[in-house]
Motif scaffolding. Structure first.
Motif, PDB file in Angstrom:
ATOM      1  N   LEU A   1       2.968   3.128 -11.247  1.00 16.72           N
ATOM      2  CA  LEU A   1       1.589   2.413 -10.880  1.00 16.72           C
ATOM      3  C   LEU A   1       0.524   3.290 -11.457  1.00 16.72           C
ATOM      4  O   LEU A   1       0.390   4.392 -11.212  1.00 16.72           O
ATOM      5  CB  LEU A   1       1.490   2.096  -9.338  1.00 16.72           C
ATOM      6  N   ASN A   2      -0.350   2.712 -12.378  1.00 15.45           N
ATOM      7  CA  ASN A   2      -1.647   3.496 -12.642  1.00 15.45           C
ATOM      8  C   ASN A   2      -2.626   3.750 -11.592  1.00 15.45           C
ATOM      9  O   ASN A   2      -2.921   2.683 -10.789  1.00 15.45           O
ATOM     10  CB  ASN A   2      -2.094   2.723 -13.925  1.00 15.45           C
ATOM     11  N   VAL A   3      -2.816   4.925 -11.284  1.00 21.24           N
ATOM     12  CA  VAL A   3      -3.967   5.101 -10.358  1.00 21.24           C
ATOM     13  C   VAL A   3      -5.002   6.043 -10.812  1.00 21.24           C
ATOM     14  O   VAL A   3      -4.926   7.032 -11.291  1.00 21.24           O
ATOM     15  CB  VAL A   3      -3.338   5.946  -8.889  1.00 21.24           C
TER      16      VAL A   3
ATOM     17  N   GLY B   1       4.267   8.532  -4.494  1.00 21.98           N
ATOM     18  CA  GLY B   1       3.840   7.653  -3.477  1.00 21.98           C
ATOM     19  C   GLY B   1       5.159   6.857  -2.893  1.00 21.98           C
ATOM     20  O   GLY B   1       6.242   6.724  -3.579  1.00 21.98           O
TER      21      GLY B   1
ATOM     22  N   SER C   1      -0.130   8.375  -1.125  1.00 18.98           N
ATOM     23  CA  SER C   1       0.388   9.050  -2.209  1.00 18.98           C
ATOM     24  C   SER C   1       0.560  10.672  -1.820  1.00 18.98           C
ATOM     25  O   SER C   1      -0.266  11.304  -0.777  1.00 18.98           O
ATOM     26  CB  SER C   1      -0.957   8.862  -3.343  1.00 18.98           C
TER      27      SER C   1
ATOM     28  N   GLY D   1      -3.029  -3.689  -9.893  1.00 14.94           N
ATOM     29  CA  GLY D   1      -2.135  -2.665 -10.506  1.00 14.94           C
ATOM     30  C   GLY D   1      -1.048  -3.513 -10.739  1.00 14.94           C
ATOM     31  O   GLY D   1      -0.268  -4.053  -9.941  1.00 14.94           O
TER      32      GLY D   1
ATOM     33  N   VAL E   1      -3.021   4.334  -1.326  1.00 15.00           N
ATOM     34  CA  VAL E   1      -3.573   3.633  -2.614  1.00 15.00           C
ATOM     35  C   VAL E   1      -3.106   2.104  -2.359  1.00 15.00           C
ATOM     36  O   VAL E   1      -2.063   1.833  -2.098  1.00 15.00           O
ATOM     37  CB  VAL E   1      -2.602   4.349  -3.857  1.00 15.00           C
ATOM     38  N   ASP E   2      -3.809   1.301  -2.662  1.00 14.67           N
ATOM     39  CA  ASP E   2      -3.929  -0.088  -2.589  1.00 14.67           C
ATOM     40  C   ASP E   2      -3.514  -0.587  -4.105  1.00 14.67           C
ATOM     41  O   ASP E   2      -4.021  -0.190  -4.957  1.00 14.67           O
ATOM     42  CB  ASP E   2      -5.329  -0.831  -2.300  1.00 14.67           C
ATOM     43  N   GLN E   3      -2.449  -1.332  -4.118  1.00 14.70           N
ATOM     44  CA  GLN E   3      -1.830  -1.786  -5.544  1.00 14.70           C
ATOM     45  C   GLN E   3      -3.023  -2.347  -6.109  1.00 14.70           C
ATOM     46  O   GLN E   3      -3.285  -2.412  -7.232  1.00 14.70           O
ATOM     47  CB  GLN E   3      -0.638  -2.387  -5.450  1.00 14.70           C
TER      48      GLN E   3
ATOM     49  N   ASP F   1       0.913  -1.036  -0.135  1.00 12.02           N
ATOM     50  CA  ASP F   1       0.019  -0.007   0.147  1.00 12.02           C
ATOM     51  C   ASP F   1       1.145   1.302   0.194  1.00 12.02           C
ATOM     52  O   ASP F   1       2.092   1.121   0.518  1.00 12.02           O
ATOM     53  CB  ASP F   1      -0.785   0.026   1.083  1.00 12.02           C
ATOM     54  N   TYR F   2       0.579   2.275  -0.568  1.00  9.27           N
ATOM     55  CA  TYR F   2       1.202   3.353  -0.680  1.00  9.27           C
ATOM     56  C   TYR F   2       0.769   4.741  -0.350  1.00  9.27           C
ATOM     57  O   TYR F   2      -0.720   4.841  -0.541  1.00  9.27           O
ATOM     58  CB  TYR F   2       1.482   3.751  -2.496  1.00  9.27           C
TER      59      TYR F   2
ATOM     60  N   MET G   1       1.370   7.109 -11.093  1.00 10.24           N
ATOM     61  CA  MET G   1       2.022   7.246  -9.745  1.00 10.24           C
ATOM     62  C   MET G   1       3.390   6.771  -9.752  1.00 10.24           C
ATOM     63  O   MET G   1       3.776   5.587  -9.951  1.00 10.24           O
ATOM     64  CB  MET G   1       1.393   6.897  -8.468  1.00 10.24           C
TER      65      MET G   1
END
Length: 165
Positions: free
Chosen positions: A143-145, A36, A27, A124, A119-121, A24-25, A150
């Motif tokens: 990572l696409n958010v 992130g 952001s 992704g 943000v939960d991966q 988890d990140y 991101m």
């Protein structure tokens, strides 16, 4: 034909991307871009207050703060990433980050424009970083958010003092 150095670099990036899978990140915004950090590296989030200046420190080190008896350096990520400068405002925050034990568990404050979300991966896929800029040395993956991309900051690299010289 690849040289040994190029091969090692590719493996290093692949290893970093693999380590990020399933995390988890937290952001945050910086100069209109989304970044992130692995949430496990975040000690706390503090409201902006000016640190105590340190003479002859690098331009991106704003000074130090007292964090429950520990002296913690504070880095302005905009200056470190050579982004445009901005005045500090009520949304400006200081992320207190701790490097991994492999990187001696260093603690540093990092000034960012604003915290966005956790943000939960999810499903992704983390992609290796692209390009060649001042920032890329500190990015472990992309990572696409939603509609945005991101950049995932490598906290261990960011806090490596040897890189400051």
């Amino acid at each position: 034909m690849q040289t040994g150095v190029e091969s090692d670099t590719v493996l290093d990036i692949d290893d970093r991307v693999e380590q990020l899978q399933g995390s988890d990140y937290l952001s945050f915004e910086l100069d209109g871009e989304l970044y992130g950090v692995d949430i496990r590296m975040v000690e706390e989030i503090r409201v902006w207050s000016p640190p105590t200046l340190i003479p002859r420190s690098p331009a991106f080190i704003l000074g130090v703060i007292n964090l429950r008896g520990m002296i913690v350096p504070v880095m302005d990520l905009r200056i470190r990433f050579q982004a445009s400068q901005v005045d500090y405002h009520r949304e400006t925050v200081v992320l207190i980050l701790r490097a991994s034990e492999m990187a001696n568990g260093k603690i540093m404050g990092v000034v960012v424009d604003a915290v966005s979300d956790v943000v939960d991966q999810g499903e992704g896929q983390i992609m290796p970083p692209l390009g060649d800029s001042q920032v890329i040395a500190y990015v472990s993956g992309l990572l696409n958010v939603g509609e945005r991309v991101m950049s995932l900051v490598n906290v261990d690299e960011l806090l490596r003092i040897e890189r400051w010289i």
